[in-house]
Design a protein around this motif. Structure first.
Motif, PDB file in Angstrom:
ATOM      1  N   GLY A   1      17.224  11.081 -48.932  1.00  0.00           N
ATOM      2  CA  GLY A   1      16.970  11.156 -47.497  1.00  0.00           C
ATOM      3  C   GLY A   1      18.000  10.442 -46.651  1.00  0.00           C
ATOM      4  N   ASP A   2      18.867   9.621 -47.266  1.00  0.00           N
ATOM      5  CA  ASP A   2      19.910   8.928 -46.502  1.00  0.00           C
ATOM      6  C   ASP A   2      20.921   9.924 -45.952  1.00  0.00           C
ATOM      7  N   THR A   3      21.438   9.609 -44.760  1.00  0.00           N
ATOM      8  CA  THR A   3      22.447  10.447 -44.108  1.00  0.00           C
ATOM      9  C   THR A   3      23.722   9.651 -43.908  1.00  0.00           C
ATOM     10  N   THR A   4      24.853  10.279 -44.174  1.00  0.00           N
ATOM     11  CA  THR A   4      26.144   9.639 -43.958  1.00  0.00           C
ATOM     12  C   THR A   4      27.115  10.639 -43.344  1.00  0.00           C
ATOM     13  N   ILE A   5      28.122  10.120 -42.644  1.00  0.00           N
ATOM     14  CA  ILE A   5      29.125  10.983 -42.012  1.00  0.00           C
ATOM     15  C   ILE A   5      30.441  10.854 -42.772  1.00  0.00           C
ATOM     16  N   LEU A   6      30.913  11.950 -43.322  1.00  0.00           N
ATOM     17  CA  LEU A   6      32.204  11.992 -44.004  1.00  0.00           C
ATOM     18  C   LEU A   6      33.234  12.636 -43.067  1.00  0.00           C
ATOM     19  N   THR A   7      34.403  12.014 -42.966  1.00  0.00           N
ATOM     20  CA  THR A   7      35.482  12.554 -42.142  1.00  0.00           C
ATOM     21  C   THR A   7      36.690  12.812 -43.023  1.00  0.00           C
ATOM     22  N   VAL A   8      37.181  14.039 -42.989  1.00  0.00           N
ATOM     23  CA  VAL A   8      38.316  14.437 -43.820  1.00  0.00           C
ATOM     24  C   VAL A   8      39.448  14.920 -42.915  1.00  0.00           C
ATOM     25  N   TYR A   9      40.624  14.282 -43.053  1.00  0.00           N
ATOM     26  CA  TYR A   9      41.826  14.703 -42.343  1.00  0.00           C
ATOM     27  C   TYR A   9      42.670  15.517 -43.322  1.00  0.00           C
ATOM     28  N   TYR A  10      43.120  16.688 -42.909  1.00  0.00           N
ATOM     29  CA  TYR A  10      43.815  17.566 -43.851  1.00  0.00           C
ATOM     30  C   TYR A  10      44.809  18.461 -43.121  1.00  0.00           C
ATOM     31  N   HIS A  11      45.700  19.073 -43.884  1.00  0.00           N
ATOM     32  CA  HIS A  11      46.675  19.995 -43.311  1.00  0.00           C
ATOM     33  C   HIS A  11      47.204  20.896 -44.423  1.00  0.00           C
ATOM     34  N   GLY A  12      48.016  21.884 -44.030  1.00  0.00           N
ATOM     35  CA  GLY A  12      48.660  22.737 -45.012  1.00  0.00           C
ATOM     36  C   GLY A  12      48.658  24.193 -44.614  1.00  0.00           C
ATOM     37  N   VAL A  13      49.127  25.014 -45.520  1.00  0.00           N
ATOM     38  CA  VAL A  13      49.164  26.466 -45.322  1.00  0.00           C
ATOM     39  C   VAL A  13      47.966  27.062 -46.047  1.00  0.00           C
ATOM     40  N   PRO A  14      47.019  27.629 -45.336  1.00  0.00           N
ATOM     41  CA  PRO A  14      45.813  28.172 -45.979  1.00  0.00           C
ATOM     42  C   PRO A  14      46.145  29.373 -46.847  1.00  0.00           C
ATOM     43  N   THR A  15      45.271  29.621 -47.808  1.00  0.00           N
ATOM     44  CA  THR A  15      45.547  30.652 -48.805  1.00  0.00           C
ATOM     45  C   THR A  15      44.680  31.888 -48.604  1.00  0.00           C
ATOM     46  N   LYS A  16      45.006  32.929 -49.357  1.00  0.00           N
ATOM     47  CA  LYS A  16      44.234  34.167 -49.387  1.00  0.00           C
ATOM     48  C   LYS A  16      43.852  34.463 -50.830  1.00  0.00           C
ATOM     49  N   ASP A  17      42.746  35.149 -50.995  1.00  0.00           N
ATOM     50  CA  ASP A  17      42.334  35.610 -52.312  1.00  0.00           C
ATOM     51  C   ASP A  17      43.281  36.713 -52.771  1.00  0.00           C
ATOM     52  N   THR A  18      43.438  36.854 -54.086  1.00  0.00           N
ATOM     53  CA  THR A  18      44.339  37.894 -54.593  1.00  0.00           C
ATOM     54  C   THR A  18      43.799  39.300 -54.354  1.00  0.00           C
ATOM     55  N   GLY A  19      42.486  39.403 -54.119  1.00  0.00           N
ATOM     56  CA  GLY A  19      41.911  40.710 -53.841  1.00  0.00           C
ATOM     57  C   GLY A  19      41.617  40.908 -52.368  1.00  0.00           C
ATOM     58  N   TRP A  20      40.715  40.109 -51.853  1.00  0.00           N
ATOM     59  CA  TRP A  20      40.283  40.264 -50.453  1.00  0.00           C
ATOM     60  C   TRP A  20      39.595  38.983 -50.041  1.00  0.00           C
ATOM     61  N   GLY A  21      39.915  38.473 -48.863  1.00  0.00           N
ATOM     62  CA  GLY A  21      39.282  37.269 -48.361  1.00  0.00           C
ATOM     63  C   GLY A  21      40.272  36.133 -48.199  1.00  0.00           C
ATOM     64  N   GLY A  22      39.954  35.189 -47.307  1.00  0.00           N
ATOM     65  CA  GLY A  22      40.804  34.031 -47.100  1.00  0.00           C
ATOM     66  C   GLY A  22      41.185  33.856 -45.654  1.00  0.00           C
ATOM     67  N   PHE A  23      42.284  33.117 -45.429  1.00  0.00           N
ATOM     68  CA  PHE A  23      42.777  32.833 -44.082  1.00  0.00           C
ATOM     69  C   PHE A  23      44.047  33.656 -43.882  1.00  0.00           C
ATOM     70  N   TYR A  24      44.010  34.565 -42.918  1.00  0.00           N
ATOM     71  CA  TYR A  24      45.095  35.518 -42.728  1.00  0.00           C
ATOM     72  C   TYR A  24      45.886  35.221 -41.453  1.00  0.00           C
ATOM     73  N   PHE A  25      47.194  35.339 -41.544  1.00  0.00           N
ATOM     74  CA  PHE A  25      48.065  35.404 -40.376  1.00  0.00           C
ATOM     75  C   PHE A  25      48.650  36.807 -40.330  1.00  0.00           C
ATOM     76  N   SER A  26      48.500  37.469 -39.191  1.00  0.00           N
ATOM     77  CA  SER A  26      49.015  38.824 -39.014  1.00  0.00           C
ATOM     78  C   SER A  26      49.695  38.906 -37.651  1.00  0.00           C
ATOM     79  N   GLY A  27      51.028  38.820 -37.652  1.00  0.00           N
ATOM     80  CA  GLY A  27      51.742  38.788 -36.379  1.00  0.00           C
ATOM     81  C   GLY A  27      51.340  37.555 -35.583  1.00  0.00           C
ATOM     82  N   GLN A  28      50.831  37.772 -34.388  1.00  0.00           N
ATOM     83  CA  GLN A  28      50.402  36.678 -33.523  1.00  0.00           C
ATOM     84  C   GLN A  28      48.888  36.473 -33.557  1.00  0.00           C
ATOM     85  N   TYR A  29      48.272  36.901 -34.643  1.00  0.00           N
ATOM     86  CA  TYR A  29      46.830  36.721 -34.819  1.00  0.00           C
ATOM     87  C   TYR A  29      46.564  35.984 -36.126  1.00  0.00           C
ATOM     88  N   ALA A  30      45.488  35.201 -36.125  1.00  0.00           N
ATOM     89  CA  ALA A  30      45.036  34.509 -37.334  1.00  0.00           C
ATOM     90  C   ALA A  30      43.524  34.634 -37.403  1.00  0.00           C
TER      91      ALA A  30
END
Length: 327
Positions: free
Chosen positions: A163-192
């Protein structure tokens, strides 16, 4: 009279059964004789007229086909990926994300996770973060030790009791990935944009491609998202837009709030030059805004493309009850 078949097959036989039924239905529609139809009957269940029998068969086929993706996702997901929800729950994600680099496709983020322990003496919180770099972690505002190997991010926490609650904060960066089939974070021209289900990866939910999370189907959370974009772009997420802030460098921060809990694979973001098509649906419990975000070149087609949207919403309300979402 005709008798309807009963598919007494296991879950893993459904694809074969549906393929055979689909072929059979094709031949029936092409005008095969009643004799052939009777030959295909396997088990006797209910006496029906010929038209009623084929109507029921079509309905059954549609049901089985609609269930197959869900069954496939659940039964091909390792149990180890799902069992964490027995020990902890992420009640809320508050994600701040910068999506402004359309050349190298780098993103920068800060995620605040409200974690609730479901077992006593919980000393580590295992999260998922794929192909992105964890810069630092805090627990209730205090720097904490962590390990990040592959896609598993494990954070040390002071012993939490049930029942305890805690706040986790994660700082992160990088180039997001895509699945080899379908799905993920896409950049297409000027859209993401994100696609939250990965066809090849295990597990198939893919929130971990753009924010640290407990990436399992069984855990549902509310979301607050703050997406920083270039001045001429906008960010669209799930829920309701609660504010837009213009910073000193003319970039903008788009804030969205989703109060209804959802699993990680449904969390989404899209960044680009969008125009908003606005309308209103008069639902059972009041007016619901319709907001459709389209590229400028597609905006003129929105009204015709969604001409039957209100009729569909009315039909769903009649069969399943009031529409439960804010837009």
């Amino acid at each position: 009279m005709c008798y309807i078949i009963s598919l007494k097959l296991g879950i893993f036989c459904y694809p074969i059964a549906i393929f055979l039924i689909g072929k059979w239905m094709f031949f029936v529609e092409m005008g095969c004789t009643a004799t052939f139809r009777r030959v295909f009957i396997i088990y006797v269940h209910l006496p029906l007229s010929i038209n009623e029998a084929f109507l029921v068969m079509k309905i059954r086929t549609l049901i089985y086909c609609s269930l197959l993706p869900i069954v496939w996702l659940l039964f091909t997901t390792p149990l180890s990926a799902q069992d964490r929800s027995d020990s902890l729950h992420v009640a809320h994600y508050d994600i701040s994300l910068t999506v402004m680099d359309f050349v190298t496709h780098n993103i920068e983020g800060v995620a605040h996770l409200t974690v609730v322990a479901k077992i006593p003496n919980l000393t580590q919180v295992p999260l998922d973060l794929l192909a992105l770099t964890t810069d630092s972690v805090e627990v209730n505002g205090v720097p904490s030790l962590f390990t990040h190997q592959g896609e598993r991010l494990i954070i040390d926490v002071p012993a939490l009791q049930t029942g305890d609650t805690t706040i986790l904060t994660v700082y992160y960066h990088g180039v997001p990935t895509k699945d080899t089939g379908w799905g993920g974070f896409y950049f297409s021209g000027q859209y993401a944009y994100t696609m939250g289900v990965a066809f090849q990866s295990q597990p198939h939910n893919y929130g971990r491609c753009w924010f640290p999370c407990m990436d399992v189907f069984t855990d549902k959370s509310s979301y607050t998202t703050h997406i920083r974009t270039e001045s001429h772009k906008m960010a669209v997420c799930g829920g309701m837009l609660t504010g837009v802030q213009t910073l000193a460098d003319s970039s903008k921060v788009w804030s969205w709030e989703l109060e209804e809990p959802i699993p990680t694979y449904l969390a989404s973001v899209a960044v680009g030059e969008y125009l908003v098509y606005a309308d209103t649906f008069h639902g059972m419990q009041g007016e619901i805004p319709i907001l459709i975000y389209a590229q400028p070149t597609e905006y003129a087609n929105v009204a015709a493309s969604y001409a039957h949207l209100k009729e569909m919403l009315q039909m769903y309300e009649q069969h399943f009850g009031p529409y439960r979402w804010p837009r």
